[in-house]
Design a protein around this motif. Structure first.
Motif, PDB file in Angstrom:
ATOM      1  N   ASP A 220       0.841  -1.205   0.000  1.00  0.00           N
ATOM      2  CA  ASP A 220       0.000   0.000   0.000  1.00  0.00           C
ATOM      3  C   ASP A 220       0.875   1.253   0.000  1.00  0.00           C
ATOM      4  OD1 ASP A 220      -2.648   1.282   0.242  1.00  0.00           O
ATOM      5  OD2 ASP A 220      -1.900   1.896   2.220  1.00  0.00           O
ATOM      6  N   LYS A 221       1.966   1.193   0.786  1.00  0.00           N
ATOM      7  CA  LYS A 221       2.898   2.319   0.847  1.00  0.00           C
ATOM      8  C   LYS A 221       3.534   2.566  -0.517  1.00  0.00           C
ATOM      9  CE  LYS A 221       6.976   3.947   3.304  1.00  0.00           C
ATOM     10  NZ  LYS A 221       8.006   3.621   4.301  1.00  0.00           N
ATOM     11  N   SER A 222       3.911   1.449  -1.166  1.00  0.00           N
ATOM     12  CA  SER A 222       4.522   1.572  -2.499  1.00  0.00           C
ATOM     13  C   SER A 222       3.555   2.189  -3.504  1.00  0.00           C
ATOM     14  CB  SER A 222       4.966   0.192  -3.000  1.00  0.00           C
ATOM     15  OG  SER A 222       5.935  -0.344  -2.142  1.00  0.00           O
TER      16      SER A 222
ATOM     17  N   ASN B 117       1.046   4.189  -2.812  1.00  0.00           N
ATOM     18  CA  ASN B 117       0.881   5.619  -2.471  1.00  0.00           C
ATOM     19  C   ASN B 117       2.051   6.458  -2.990  1.00  0.00           C
ATOM     20  OD1 ASN B 117      -1.612   5.353  -1.211  1.00  0.00           O
ATOM     21  ND2 ASN B 117      -0.720   4.879   0.787  1.00  0.00           N
ATOM     22  N   GLU B 118       3.260   5.910  -2.817  1.00  0.00           N
ATOM     23  CA  GLU B 118       4.440   6.643  -3.300  1.00  0.00           C
ATOM     24  C   GLU B 118       4.415   6.801  -4.834  1.00  0.00           C
ATOM     25  OE1 GLU B 118       7.780   4.485  -1.856  1.00  0.00           O
ATOM     26  OE2 GLU B 118       7.628   5.295   0.201  1.00  0.00           O
ATOM     27  N   PHE B 119       4.026   5.696  -5.477  1.00  0.00           N
ATOM     28  CA  PHE B 119       3.939   5.743  -6.942  1.00  0.00           C
ATOM     29  C   PHE B 119       2.901   6.773  -7.384  1.00  0.00           C
ATOM     30  CE2 PHE B 119       1.718   4.350 -10.789  1.00  0.00           C
ATOM     31  CZ  PHE B 119       2.759   4.395 -11.702  1.00  0.00           C
ATOM     32  N   TRP B 120       1.765   6.743  -6.660  1.00  0.00           N
ATOM     33  CA  TRP B 120       0.678   7.673  -7.003  1.00  0.00           C
ATOM     34  C   TRP B 120       1.095   9.120  -6.817  1.00  0.00           C
ATOM     35  CZ3 TRP B 120      -3.379   8.041  -9.749  1.00  0.00           C
ATOM     36  CH2 TRP B 120      -4.330   9.066  -9.540  1.00  0.00           C
ATOM     37  N   ASN B 121       1.775   9.343  -5.687  1.00  0.00           N
ATOM     38  CA  ASN B 121       2.247  10.706  -5.420  1.00  0.00           C
ATOM     39  C   ASN B 121       3.252  11.169  -6.491  1.00  0.00           C
ATOM     40  OD1 ASN B 121       0.662  11.048  -3.115  1.00  0.00           O
ATOM     41  ND2 ASN B 121       2.205  10.152  -1.757  1.00  0.00           N
ATOM     42  N   LYS B 122       4.187  10.262  -6.840  1.00  0.00           N
ATOM     43  CA  LYS B 122       5.151  10.596  -7.891  1.00  0.00           C
ATOM     44  C   LYS B 122       4.444  10.834  -9.226  1.00  0.00           C
ATOM     45  CE  LYS B 122       9.227   8.235  -6.069  1.00  0.00           C
ATOM     46  NZ  LYS B 122      10.207   7.153  -6.295  1.00  0.00           N
TER      47      LYS B 122
ATOM     48  N   LYS C  12       1.343  11.836  -9.698  1.00  0.00           N
ATOM     49  CA  LYS C  12       0.641  13.119  -9.659  1.00  0.00           C
ATOM     50  C   LYS C  12       1.614  14.275  -9.825  1.00  0.00           C
ATOM     51  CE  LYS C  12      -1.697  12.813  -5.802  1.00  0.00           C
ATOM     52  NZ  LYS C  12      -2.631  13.248  -4.735  1.00  0.00           N
ATOM     53  N   SER C  13       2.756  14.130  -9.169  1.00  0.00           N
ATOM     54  CA  SER C  13       3.781  15.182  -9.266  1.00  0.00           C
ATOM     55  C   SER C  13       4.291  15.313 -10.703  1.00  0.00           C
ATOM     56  CB  SER C  13       4.939  14.857  -8.317  1.00  0.00           C
ATOM     57  OG  SER C  13       5.951  15.810  -8.470  1.00  0.00           O
TER      58      SER C  13
END
Length: 204
Positions: A10-12, A14-19, A21-22
């Protein structure tokens, strides 16, 4: 164990999603920037095209003006040459007229001298009368009447031959004298013969 793996997964995510979006956000900003730059480039290109068109029009107008100036220059040169030709022709004609006038003056002097001589020695006066005729008037023929006129008229006909007429008193031999002067062109002898014929009328 499974929970830990799920938490890590789940953390991975979220990080992918944040990257993601960025990255999308940066890309969007870059796209907006590129679009504005493109618009500015289009405007600049349109302005360059407009300026080029104006420059081309000015160039064409300038070339047209240069051509007109060349034409005018050629016209001026042609007019100058024509004026020079006319001046030279005028000078030649003036010289010709001057020469002809001098010749005519000399001829008039000789004619006047001859006329004076005829008048003094033969009592002859020459007058120009109607119809482009010359009237020859003799005096000093009749000793009893020195001023009595003896006259005849003379002209040149269409054939440029001498034509004598209107003698007073009438001379029968005038036609013979006319034919002789046409053949010999000796006008002095013709005048002398006419005077002798008038003189013969007085003494006969």
């Amino acid at each position: 164990m499974v929970e830990d793996e799920l938490a890590l997964f789940d953390k991975s995510i979220n990080e992918f999603w944040n990257k993601f979006k960025s990255t999308v956000s940066d890309t969007s900003c870059q796209m907006v920037g590129l679009r504005e730059t493109y618009k500015d480039s289009i405007k600049a290109f349109a302005e360059i095209c407009r300026q080029n068109k104006l420059i081309q029009e000015k160039k064409e107008n300038l070339l047209k003006l240069i051509a007109e100036v060349k034409d005018k220059k050629q016209e001026v040169e042609a007019l100058t040459a024509n004026i020079q030709d006319l001046k030279e022709e005028y000078a030649r004609k003036k010289e010709t007229i001057s020469t002809a006038n001098k010749a005519n003056e000399e001829r008039l002097k000789r004619l006047q001298k001859s006329a004076d001589l005829y008048k003094d020695r033969l009592g002859l006066e020459i007058r120009k009368i109607y119809g482009d005729k010359l009237q020859f008037i003799f005096t000093d023929i009749d000793p009893k009447h020195p001023d009595r006129p003896f006259m005849f008229s003379l002209c040149l006909n269409e054939a440029r031959d001498y034509e004598v007429s209107d003698s007073a008193p009438h001379l029968e031999c005038l036609a013979e004298f006319q034919e002789k002067v046409r053949q010999t062109n000796n006008f002095s002898a013709f005048l002398a013969n006419v005077r002798k014929a008038f003189t013969a009328l007085v003494y006969n």
